[in-house]
Scaffold this motif. Structure first.
Motif, short mmCIF file in Angstrom:
data_model
loop_
_atom_site.label_atom_id
_atom_site.label_comp_id
_atom_site.label_asym_id
_atom_site.label_seq_id
_atom_site.Cartn_x
_atom_site.Cartn_y
_atom_site.Cartn_z
N ALA A 1 11.60 -7.05 -2.03
CA ALA A 1 11.31 -6.18 -0.87
C ALA A 1 9.90 -5.40 -0.91
O ALA A 1 9.12 -5.30 0.09
N PRO A 2 9.56 -4.66 -2.02
CA PRO A 2 8.47 -3.56 -2.31
C PRO A 2 7.04 -4.68 -1.96
O PRO A 2 6.12 -4.25 -1.82
N ALA A 3 7.38 -5.99 -2.20
CA ALA A 3 6.01 -6.89 -1.99
C ALA A 3 5.59 -6.98 -0.43
O ALA A 3 4.54 -7.55 -0.07
N GLY A 4 6.64 -6.90 0.46
CA GLY A 4 6.39 -7.32 1.94
C GLY A 4 7.42 -7.37 3.02
O GLY A 4 7.25 -8.04 3.91
N GLN A 5 8.36 -6.36 2.72
CA GLN A 5 9.49 -6.35 3.61
C GLN A 5 9.30 -5.45 5.10
O GLN A 5 10.16 -5.66 5.92
N LEU A 6 8.44 -4.15 4.94
CA LEU A 6 8.45 -3.17 5.87
C LEU A 6 8.11 -3.69 7.20
O LEU A 6 7.49 -4.79 7.56
N TRP A 7 8.75 -3.10 8.40
CA TRP A 7 8.34 -3.35 9.70
C TRP A 7 7.66 -2.06 10.35
O TRP A 7 8.05 -0.95 9.84
N SER A 8 6.81 -2.30 11.28
CA SER A 8 6.17 -1.22 11.70
C SER A 8 5.52 -1.47 13.16
O SER A 8 5.89 -2.82 13.76
N THR B 1 0.75 -1.09 0.07
CA THR B 1 0.03 -0.02 -0.01
C THR B 1 0.87 1.22 -0.04
O THR B 1 0.69 2.28 -0.41
N PHE B 2 1.97 1.15 0.54
CA PHE B 2 2.88 2.44 0.73
C PHE B 2 3.43 2.70 -0.70
O PHE B 2 3.67 3.54 -1.18
N VAL B 3 4.05 1.50 -1.55
CA VAL B 3 4.45 1.55 -2.78
C VAL B 3 3.56 2.06 -3.74
O VAL B 3 3.54 2.96 -4.58
N ALA B 4 2.03 1.78 -3.47
CA ALA B 4 1.14 2.03 -4.25
C ALA B 4 0.77 3.61 -4.13
O ALA B 4 0.49 4.05 -5.45
N VAL B 5 0.60 4.18 -2.84
CA VAL B 5 0.55 5.52 -2.73
C VAL B 5 1.62 6.33 -3.24
O VAL B 5 1.42 7.51 -4.16
N ALA B 6 3.10 5.89 -3.29
CA ALA B 6 4.07 6.53 -4.02
C ALA B 6 3.95 6.57 -5.30
O ALA B 6 4.12 7.63 -5.88
N VAL B 7 3.57 5.57 -6.24
CA VAL B 7 3.11 5.69 -7.52
C VAL B 7 2.07 6.57 -7.87
O VAL B 7 2.25 7.19 -8.96
N ARG C 1 16.46 7.12 -6.72
CA ARG C 1 16.80 6.48 -5.72
C ARG C 1 16.16 5.38 -5.23
O ARG C 1 14.97 5.37 -5.88
N PRO C 2 16.56 4.65 -4.29
CA PRO C 2 16.00 3.19 -3.55
C PRO C 2 14.32 3.58 -3.37
O PRO C 2 14.11 4.99 -2.78
N TRP C 3 13.58 2.66 -3.54
CA TRP C 3 12.22 2.80 -3.27
C TRP C 3 11.94 3.24 -2.01
O TRP C 3 10.94 3.86 -1.55
N PHE C 4 12.67 2.57 -1.15
CA PHE C 4 12.29 2.68 0.31
C PHE C 4 12.65 4.32 0.83
O PHE C 4 11.70 4.88 1.49
N LEU D 1 9.95 0.67 -10.55
CA LEU D 1 9.27 1.96 -11.29
C LEU D 1 9.77 3.04 -10.08
O LEU D 1 9.97 4.02 -10.98
N LEU D 2 9.76 3.01 -9.13
CA LEU D 2 9.76 4.25 -8.20
C LEU D 2 11.30 4.43 -8.33
O LEU D 2 11.50 5.68 -8.18
N GLU D 3 12.14 3.35 -8.31
CA GLU D 3 13.54 3.68 -8.25
C GLU D 3 14.03 4.40 -9.67
O GLU D 3 14.60 5.32 -9.71
N VAL D 4 13.34 3.85 -10.40
CA VAL D 4 13.94 4.64 -11.92
C VAL D 4 13.22 5.94 -12.23
O VAL D 4 14.08 6.86 -12.64
N VAL D 5 12.11 6.07 -12.02
CA VAL D 5 11.47 7.54 -12.06
C VAL D 5 12.00 8.60 -11.11
O VAL D 5 12.27 9.66 -11.42
N GLN D 6 12.24 8.02 -9.80
CA GLN D 6 12.55 9.12 -8.69
C GLN D 6 14.20 9.08 -8.64
O GLN D 6 14.74 9.96 -7.82
#
Length: 463
Positions: free
Chosen positions: A221-228, A69-75, A169-172, A162-167
């Protein structure tokens, strides 16, 4: 607004009962209302041992696929900034993979036909390589893009790239700088940091535990790695409930939680769908959105109400939400425990009611009242800033909002007339003659011959 001690005690009991019933090493949960965390609770220890450190609302757990969901909002922020379109093919931005012809929208909604998992080792338990290595492993489509819903972790690896290429820098870093920091989510990280639960598997036939590995999944990692933590993820639930704090427009959030593709389970009714990054559920008319998460050693859930009523489902105040973490690989707890907590909040703590006050403008009275589409009768009324024609959710009933500053141009917001124009047509003296709704004429009397009804009105009239 704090909950009553009675409600808090009931919620604590539900959580404790769920932890015992489902044999969870630990579980931490929170409830959100009005954009605020109104209750949190935690049971168990970080390592599942009786003498271990107790978990709390600041203990990190792996959130699994809620990461998407974080990746999606960033896109979507890139889309809103005009840097890409949802109809763009992935290969237009990240060329050279078998996913070149899949659109960004299809990746976001799991409709690209992309394979579910990577082609190498079980990525959730083994360190991953970079994007080039993922492509070289042979990832590709399983179905024609656009044909059907097919959940794809690999598709979200592509969106991370996609985030990395367009932005550039690393997606995170994109997620951290544009989402986490503005929302104050300081305890959401790529790897565990500080107080964190150990990922565990619980033996199905004995009360013993097995530690699960933690690693960097690389391109996956964008599929499921974040900790919270509960405290942090509650802020993300508040965003989903409409308290976006400026990081996402209300219009884009609404677009993201529209059902784009039904999740079709053979032999089962359609209860779920997928939007742009978010899962959407329909329980007897009660709509909610969020996402579940699963990684070896961890399960997570975030769920937020989108409407206030709906039969037997876990309805409640719009924006009421639940977040829940547990450090076990597999459990049925996520199917019931979040709903139980939301239901208790609804039943024990009725939301505050805002008193009605008059605040409308008398100039809308010329549009209010009965109108006729042919021989049918519809009633127009005003609710807040919206013109409501018929009953939204029934037939072709819809709400309409003004377009611009004038009073004569409106656009539909619901059902059949979503996005369709409604124009107010006036006589030479300025009085209202009729309404033109997507070419359908609404007149004050059935087939008013003075209202320029397309096809004309029989000269014999009614007889």
């Amino acid at each position: 607004m704090p909950l009553s001690p009675t409600t808090s005690a009931r919620l604590d009991h539900i959580l404790a009962t769920g932890q015992q019933k489902h044999r969870l090493p630990s579980v931490a949960a929170g409830l959100v209302r009005g954009g605020e965390l109104v209750w949190s609770g935690a049971i168990g220890t970080v390592d599942g041992r009786a003498d271990g450190k107790a978990v709390d609302a600041d203990t990190q757990f792996r959130m699994g696929s809620i990461t998407k969901t974080f990746v999606a909002v960033a896109v979507m922020r890139l889309r809103d900034a005009g840097r890409l379109e949802l109809s763009d093919h992935f290969g237009a931005h990240v060329p050279g993979s078998p996913l070149d012809d899949v659109t960004i929208e299809q990746l976001l909604s799991h409709a690209g036909g992309v394979q579910a998992e990577s082609s190498s080792d079980w990525w959730e338990r083994t360190p991953g390589g970079d994007w080039d290595a993922l492509v070289a492993s042979g990832v590709g489509p399983r179905f024609r893009s656009g044909r059907r819903f097919h959940y794809s972790n690999t598709g979200y690896a592509a969106l991370g790239r996609l985030l990395e290429v367009v932005q550039g820098r690393p997606w995170f870093e994109v997620v951290r700088d544009e989402l986490l920091e503005p929302l104050g989510m300081t305890r959401t990280t790529l790897r565990p940091n500080g107080a964190a639960a150990q990922g565990l598997a619980v033996h199905p036939f004995a009360d013993v535990l097995l530690a699960e590995p933690e690693h960097d999944a690389g391109a996956m990692a964008p599929a499921g790695q974040l900790w919270s933590t509960v405290d942090d993820l509650a802020r993300w639930a508040a965003l989903l409930g409409g308290h976006t704090s400026g990081v996402l427009s209300a219009e884009t959030l609404a677009e993201m939680v529209e059902p784009h593709h039904v999740v079709d389970e053979p032999g089962q009714p359609w209860l779920g769908a997928h939007g742009l990054g978010w899962q959407v559920w329909n329980d007897a008319g009660a709509r909610s959105a969020g996402h579940g998460g699963s990684m070896p050693g961890f399960l997570a859930m975030q769920r937020v109400h989108l409407n206030a009523d709906g039969g037997d489902g876990p309805a409640g105040e719009v924006g009421d939400g639940v977040v829940l973490f547990t450090n076990t690989t597999a459990s049925a707890a996520l199917k019931s425990l979040p709903k139980e907590l939301l239901r208790a909040l609804r039943e024990l703590e009725a939301p505050a009611v805002t008193p009605w006050v008059a605040g409308g403008s008398a100039d809308v009275l010329e549009l209010a009242g009965q109108w006729h589409w042919g021989p049918t009768v519809e009633t127009a009324r005003f609710v807040g800033e919206h013109l409501v024609l018929g009953s939204p959710g029934a037939g072709r009933g819809s709400r309409f909002r003004r377009v611009g500053d004038g009073a004569d141009e409106w656009v539909g917001l619901d059902g059949y007339y979503t996005g369709e124009p409604l124009r107010v047509l006036r006589r030479g003296d300025g009085s209202v003659s009729h309404l033109d709704l997507a070419t359908f004429r609404f007149t004050r009397t059935p087939y008013d011959p003075q209202a320029d009804v397309p096809g004309g009105v029989d000269e014999q009239g009614w007889s």
